[in-house]
Design an enzyme around this catalytic site. Sequence first.
Site, PDB file in Angstrom:
ATOM      1  N   ASN A 209       0.844  -1.201   0.000  1.00  0.00           N
ATOM      2  CA  ASN A 209       0.000   0.000   0.000  1.00  0.00           C
ATOM      3  C   ASN A 209       0.879   1.250   0.000  1.00  0.00           C
ATOM      4  O   ASN A 209       2.104   1.153  -0.015  1.00  0.00           O
ATOM      5  CB  ASN A 209      -0.958  -0.028   1.199  1.00  0.00           C
ATOM      6  N   ASP A 278      -4.787  -6.312   5.030  1.00  0.00           N
ATOM      7  CA  ASP A 278      -5.845  -7.132   5.629  1.00  0.00           C
ATOM      8  C   ASP A 278      -5.885  -8.527   4.997  1.00  0.00           C
ATOM      9  O   ASP A 278      -6.393  -9.467   5.585  1.00  0.00           O
ATOM     10  CB  ASP A 278      -7.202  -6.443   5.438  1.00  0.00           C
ATOM     11  N   LYS A 288       8.785 -17.479 -10.367  1.00  0.00           N
ATOM     12  CA  LYS A 288       8.015 -16.382 -10.944  1.00  0.00           C
ATOM     13  C   LYS A 288       6.829 -16.912 -11.744  1.00  0.00           C
ATOM     14  O   LYS A 288       6.991 -17.807 -12.591  1.00  0.00           O
ATOM     15  CB  LYS A 288       8.954 -15.565 -11.841  1.00  0.00           C
ATOM     16  N   PHE A 322      -4.692   3.208  14.985  1.00  0.00           N
ATOM     17  CA  PHE A 322      -4.979   4.216  13.962  1.00  0.00           C
ATOM     18  C   PHE A 322      -6.189   3.760  13.160  1.00  0.00           C
ATOM     19  O   PHE A 322      -6.421   2.559  13.009  1.00  0.00           O
ATOM     20  CB  PHE A 322      -3.775   4.385  13.019  1.00  0.00           C
ATOM     21  N   LYS A 336     -13.546   0.720  15.802  1.00  0.00           N
ATOM     22  CA  LYS A 336     -12.248   0.021  15.840  1.00  0.00           C
ATOM     23  C   LYS A 336     -11.656   0.045  17.248  1.00  0.00           C
ATOM     24  O   LYS A 336     -11.083  -0.932  17.706  1.00  0.00           O
ATOM     25  CB  LYS A 336     -11.266   0.660  14.856  1.00  0.00           C
ATOM     26  N   LYS A 340     -10.926  -3.476  18.987  1.00  0.00           N
ATOM     27  CA  LYS A 340      -9.527  -3.862  19.140  1.00  0.00           C
ATOM     28  C   LYS A 340      -8.990  -3.556  20.537  1.00  0.00           C
ATOM     29  O   LYS A 340      -7.805  -3.682  20.793  1.00  0.00           O
ATOM     30  CB  LYS A 340      -8.686  -3.192  18.049  1.00  0.00           C
TER      31      LYS A 340
HETATM   32  N1  CTP Z   1      -4.241  -3.273  11.975  1.00  0.00           N
HETATM   33  C1  CTP Z   1      -3.491  -4.343  12.421  1.00  0.00           C
HETATM   34  N2  CTP Z   1      -3.524  -5.524  11.731  1.00  0.00           N
HETATM   35  C2  CTP Z   1      -4.263  -5.669  10.615  1.00  0.00           C
HETATM   36  C3  CTP Z   1      -5.032  -4.573  10.155  1.00  0.00           C
HETATM   37  C4  CTP Z   1      -4.995  -3.381  10.857  1.00  0.00           C
HETATM   38  O1  CTP Z   1      -2.826  -4.219  13.430  1.00  0.00           O
HETATM   39  N3  CTP Z   1      -4.248  -6.820   9.965  1.00  0.00           N
HETATM   40  C5  CTP Z   1      -4.216  -2.048  12.768  1.00  0.00           C
HETATM   41  C6  CTP Z   1      -3.583  -0.865  12.067  1.00  0.00           C
HETATM   42  O2  CTP Z   1      -2.183  -0.795  12.343  1.00  0.00           O
HETATM   43  C7  CTP Z   1      -4.327   0.300  12.688  1.00  0.00           C
HETATM   44  C8  CTP Z   1      -5.697  -0.262  13.005  1.00  0.00           C
HETATM   45  O3  CTP Z   1      -5.534  -1.687  13.027  1.00  0.00           O
HETATM   46  O4  CTP Z   1      -3.743   0.717  13.905  1.00  0.00           O
HETATM   47  C9  CTP Z   1      -6.776   0.063  12.036  1.00  0.00           C
HETATM   48  O5  CTP Z   1      -6.361  -0.233  10.734  1.00  0.00           O
HETATM   49  P1  CTP Z   1      -7.365  -0.074   9.522  1.00  0.00           P
HETATM   50  O6  CTP Z   1      -6.726  -0.612   8.281  1.00  0.00           O
HETATM   51  O7  CTP Z   1      -7.908   1.310   9.501  1.00  0.00           O
HETATM   52  O8  CTP Z   1      -8.531  -1.013  10.041  1.00  0.00           O
HETATM   53  P2  CTP Z   1      -9.049  -2.429   9.682  1.00  0.00           P
HETATM   54  O9  CTP Z   1      -9.172  -3.201  10.936  1.00  0.00           O
HETATM   55  O10 CTP Z   1      -8.240  -3.036   8.618  1.00  0.00           O
HETATM   56  O11 CTP Z   1     -10.524  -2.093   9.212  1.00  0.00           O
HETATM   57  P3  CTP Z   1     -11.150  -1.832   7.763  1.00  0.00           P
HETATM   58  O12 CTP Z   1     -10.217  -2.357   6.738  1.00  0.00           O
HETATM   59  O13 CTP Z   1     -12.444  -2.562   7.838  1.00  0.00           O
HETATM   60  O14 CTP Z   1     -11.360  -0.336   7.700  1.00  0.00           O
END
Ligand code: CTP
Length: 406
Positions: A209, A278, A288, A322, A336, A340
């Site tokens: 990303n 995610d 490859k 975050f 969140k 969490k």
């Molecule tokens: N985070 C994490 N591990 C993951 C995904 C997210 O620790 N696999 C943490 C990020 O570092 C951040 C927080 O969760 O502190 C929120 O991340 P975000 O991507 O906004 O949330 P998601 O839980 O992925 O929710 P969504 O994709 O549904 O918005």
Amino acid sequence: MLQGKRIVLGITGGIAAYKGAALCSKLVQAGAEVHVIMTESAAKFVAPLTLQTLSRHPVYLDTFDERDPSVVSHIELADKADLILLAPATANTLAKLAAGLADDMLGATLLAATSPVIAAPAMNVHMYEHPATVANMELLGSRGVRFIDPGTGQLACGYVAKGRLAEPEEIVLAVERYFAAGKLLEGRKVVVTAGGTVERFDPVRYLTNDSSGKMGFAIAEAARDMGAQVTLIAGRVSQPLPGGMKIMRVESAQEMLEAANSVFDDADIVVKAAAVADYRPVVRHASKLKKTGGTLVLELEKTADILAALGERKKGQFLVGFAAETERLDEHAMDKLRRKNCDLIVGNDVSMEGAGFNGDTNAVRIFDRDGLVESLPVMSKRDAGERLLRLVAERIGSKGPKGPIS
Ligand code: CTP
């Protein structure tokens, strides 16, 4: 309060330069070692001898007036400064600093300095509000320069408006506050995750990303400067790694989880600024992938949610998450935080100008279990990081695992 602090005081050429003398005197009285650099124009308003007498050190005016052959003065001053204070800072000096000009002693010292810079602007209100000055201050702010706002009142040019140099007492207070922050997290162990993750599906291809790591780095640096012992877990980043902390490099969400787990028990504060994937490819091919048909379907599986996993096992650690959102920020951030089990969550609307993944600035809204705690306007990521950590310090001061922070 300022005992042992070496401050380079840059006095530039506005009428408020006369207040620079009172400021110098107050800094010395507070215990600071003050070295004054004046611009040529400043010396037209106040005699360098005044500043030499008050600071009890020679005043620097000319880059080429090298009195000690064993050193290069502007480098020596820059290297040894704990802080550079520009007061008054004219529109011209701010413009020169923004452009990186080193055509006088002050400019050369500022360009060579790695120490923090605090500027107290003073100028006519129209100069202060001119788009060029506004843009220069924004740029400097994004590079970490802090500003002490000018006051409103009678200006030398006859206007009654904003532009007066803050009073010397206020400036000394701001400097003392700046140094006091250096102890806010003393003795605390802080873990910060930063950057994006890399999820490979063959030896040369991966999903990732846009995260640059800037926000996480800014928090890690702020924690270091507030006296904490910092571990930075860095994924894929586009910035040079900060110094003065332990660095753990990771690639995938799985590696980040393992690294975070390995340091979690010992941590007091964990800030999860990383943009973690995610999903990851189900299969990681050893060689490859070859082109086949017109389309390719990549099967993905969920990664572990690191923040949620830490939230589940936390025992007294202060956990900050975050939430990067493009809509319904407050609602998603609060959701969140609860899911969490975080103590604070930093929400940022990544679709907003000045906030988001790759820039130097951010605008965030910070929540706890009861709702919004602080809404910060667009500011440098460094300042946002410091504001966040101040909130954390306040909170663990009263309920943290190690009792109050002195
Ligand atoms: N985070 C994490 N591990 C993951 C995904 C997210 O620790 N696999 C943490 C990020 O570092 C951040 C927080 O969760 O502190 C929120 O991340 P975000 O991507 O906004 O949330 P998601 O839980 O992925 O929710 P969504 O994709 O549904 O918005």
